[in-house]
Design an enzyme around this catalytic site. Structure first.
Site, PDB file in Angstrom:
ATOM      1  N   THR A   1       6.808  15.506 125.949  1.00 20.99           N
ATOM      2  CA  THR A   1       6.362  15.839 124.600  1.00 20.99           C
ATOM      3  C   THR A   1       7.407  15.389 123.586  1.00 20.99           C
ATOM      4  O   THR A   1       8.550  15.847 123.627  1.00 20.99           O
ATOM      5  CB  THR A   1       6.106  17.350 124.483  1.00 20.99           C
ATOM      6  OG1 THR A   1       5.098  17.700 125.436  1.00 20.99           O
ATOM      7  CG2 THR A   1       5.647  17.735 123.097  1.00 20.99           C
TER       8      THR A   1
ATOM      9  N   HIS B   1       0.476  17.993 117.870  1.00 17.40           N
ATOM     10  CA  HIS B   1       0.822  19.374 118.207  1.00 17.40           C
ATOM     11  C   HIS B   1       0.010  20.360 117.379  1.00 17.40           C
ATOM     12  O   HIS B   1       0.518  21.371 116.903  1.00 17.40           O
ATOM     13  CB  HIS B   1       2.325  19.617 118.043  1.00 17.40           C
ATOM     14  CG  HIS B   1       2.899  20.434 119.162  1.00 17.40           C
ATOM     15  ND1 HIS B   1       3.299  19.866 120.335  1.00 17.40           N
ATOM     16  CD2 HIS B   1       3.106  21.765 119.299  1.00 17.40           C
ATOM     17  CE1 HIS B   1       3.747  20.806 121.143  1.00 17.40           C
ATOM     18  NE2 HIS B   1       3.637  21.970 120.536  1.00 17.40           N
TER      19      HIS B   1
ATOM     20  N   SER C   1       3.315  24.169 130.445  1.00 21.05           N
ATOM     21  CA  SER C   1       4.415  23.955 129.521  1.00 21.05           C
ATOM     22  C   SER C   1       5.777  24.338 130.102  1.00 21.05           C
ATOM     23  O   SER C   1       5.881  25.247 130.924  1.00 21.05           O
ATOM     24  CB  SER C   1       4.174  24.772 128.257  1.00 21.05           C
ATOM     25  OG  SER C   1       5.268  24.694 127.373  1.00 21.05           O
TER      26      SER C   1
ATOM     27  N   LYS D   1       3.345  12.454 125.126  1.00 19.50           N
ATOM     28  CA  LYS D   1       2.523  13.272 124.240  1.00 19.50           C
ATOM     29  C   LYS D   1       3.154  13.322 122.854  1.00 19.50           C
ATOM     30  O   LYS D   1       4.347  13.563 122.716  1.00 19.50           O
ATOM     31  CB  LYS D   1       2.415  14.694 124.789  1.00 19.50           C
ATOM     32  CG  LYS D   1       1.614  15.622 123.901  1.00 19.50           C
ATOM     33  CD  LYS D   1       1.640  17.039 124.454  1.00 19.50           C
ATOM     34  CE  LYS D   1       0.880  17.976 123.564  1.00 19.50           C
ATOM     35  NZ  LYS D   1       1.507  18.174 122.260  1.00 19.50           N
TER      36      LYS D   1
ATOM     37  N   TYR E   1       9.312  19.547 127.603  1.00 18.53           N
ATOM     38  CA  TYR E   1       9.986  19.477 126.312  1.00 18.53           C
ATOM     39  C   TYR E   1      11.416  19.070 126.651  1.00 18.53           C
ATOM     40  O   TYR E   1      12.201  19.901 127.126  1.00 18.53           O
ATOM     41  CB  TYR E   1       9.996  20.838 125.617  1.00 18.53           C
ATOM     42  CG  TYR E   1       8.661  21.288 125.078  1.00 18.53           C
ATOM     43  CD1 TYR E   1       8.224  20.842 123.840  1.00 18.53           C
ATOM     44  CD2 TYR E   1       7.854  22.170 125.789  1.00 18.53           C
ATOM     45  CE1 TYR E   1       7.008  21.266 123.316  1.00 18.53           C
ATOM     46  CE2 TYR E   1       6.642  22.593 125.277  1.00 18.53           C
ATOM     47  CZ  TYR E   1       6.232  22.138 124.045  1.00 18.53           C
ATOM     48  OH  TYR E   1       5.024  22.560 123.536  1.00 18.53           O
TER      49      TYR E   1
END
Length: 189
Positions: A59, A165, A9, A141, A33
Site C-alpha cells: 500500500t 484509500h 491488513s 495499491k 503498509y
C-alpha cells in the site's frame, strides 16, 4: 463463499497467522503498509508467506497517516490504545526493538509503533527491495496515474490496485473510478 480474496491488513486485531488459518479455502492476500524499518518490513513479508497468503499488496497511498478531522473529532484512532497492532506486537523484529514487551508496557510499544508506521520517504528502490524478498505476486495499491502504473510494471509488480484509500488519505483527490480507465490502459493486459 464467493472465492473473492480477503485482503488482510497489517493493522488488524489478530496476528496474520491466525487470520490466514481461519480463511479456509478463501484466498488471502496480505496488505503491507511498509514500515520505515527495513528488517521489520522483511519480517512481515516472510511471515505472510509462511502463513499461506497468496499475494502481497504493498500500500503506497498511506505512507503516512492523513489528516482525518472526523476521526479526530470522534477520537477514533484505536492504534493509540494499542488496538489493531497484533502484527507488530507479535513480530520478533518489532519486539526486539522494545525495552519491555507490549504485554508489560503497551504505551511504550504503541509509541514505538507510531515511530515505525509508514515510510513517507519510500522510493522505487524500496519497492525493488520488497520485490526481492518474495516470489509471491506483488500488487501495488494506491496507484492513481498512468505513469506510476508503467513504473510499477517496470519494477516487477504483478498487479495494480487502483485506489485512493477511500478518499481518507488525500482529501480532495480524484475518485479512483474517475482515473480507472487511464490506469487500466497503462497496465495493458
Amino acid at each position: 463463499a464467493t472465492g473473492v480474496p480477503m485482503v488482510a491488513s497489517t493493522l488488524m486485531e489478530d496476528p496474520m497467522e491466525d487470520v490466514a488459518a481461519a480463511l479456509g479455502d478463501t484466498p488471502g492476500w496480505f496488505q503491507l503498509y511498509p514500515p520505515n524499518d527495513p528488517e521489520l518490513c522483511e519480517s512481515f513479508v516472510h511471515r505472510a508467506e509462511a502463513a499461506g497468503y497468496s499475494a502481497i499488496v504493498v500500500t503506497v497511498d498511506t505512507l503516512t497517516l492523513g489528516w482525518r478531522p472526523r476521526d479526530l473529532t470522534l477520537a477514533s484512532f484505536p492504534q493509540l490504545q494499542g488496538l489493531c497492532l497484533a502484527n507488530y506486537f507479535s513480530d520478533p523484529v518489532f519486539r526486539s526493538r522494545l525495552e519491555r514487551t507490549p504485554e508489560d508496557d503497551v504505551e511504550a510499544a504503541t509509541g514505538r509503533w507510531a515511530m515505525t508506521f509508514g515510510n513517507p520517504g519510500m522510493t522505487w528502490a524500496d519497492l525493488d527491495r520488497i520485490r526481492s524478498m518474495t516470489s509471491l505476486p506483488l500488487l501495488l495499491k494506491g496507484v492513481n496515474c498512468a505513469e506510476d502504473v508503467r513504473l510499477a510494471l517496470d519494477h516487477g509488480v504483478d498487479g495494480i490496485y487502483c485506489s485512493n484509500h477511500g478518499g481518507r488519505q488525500a482529501n480532495g483527490g480524484l475518485p479512483a473510478i474517475e482515473i480507472l480507465p487511464e490506469v487500466v490502459a497503462a497496465a495493458g493486459d
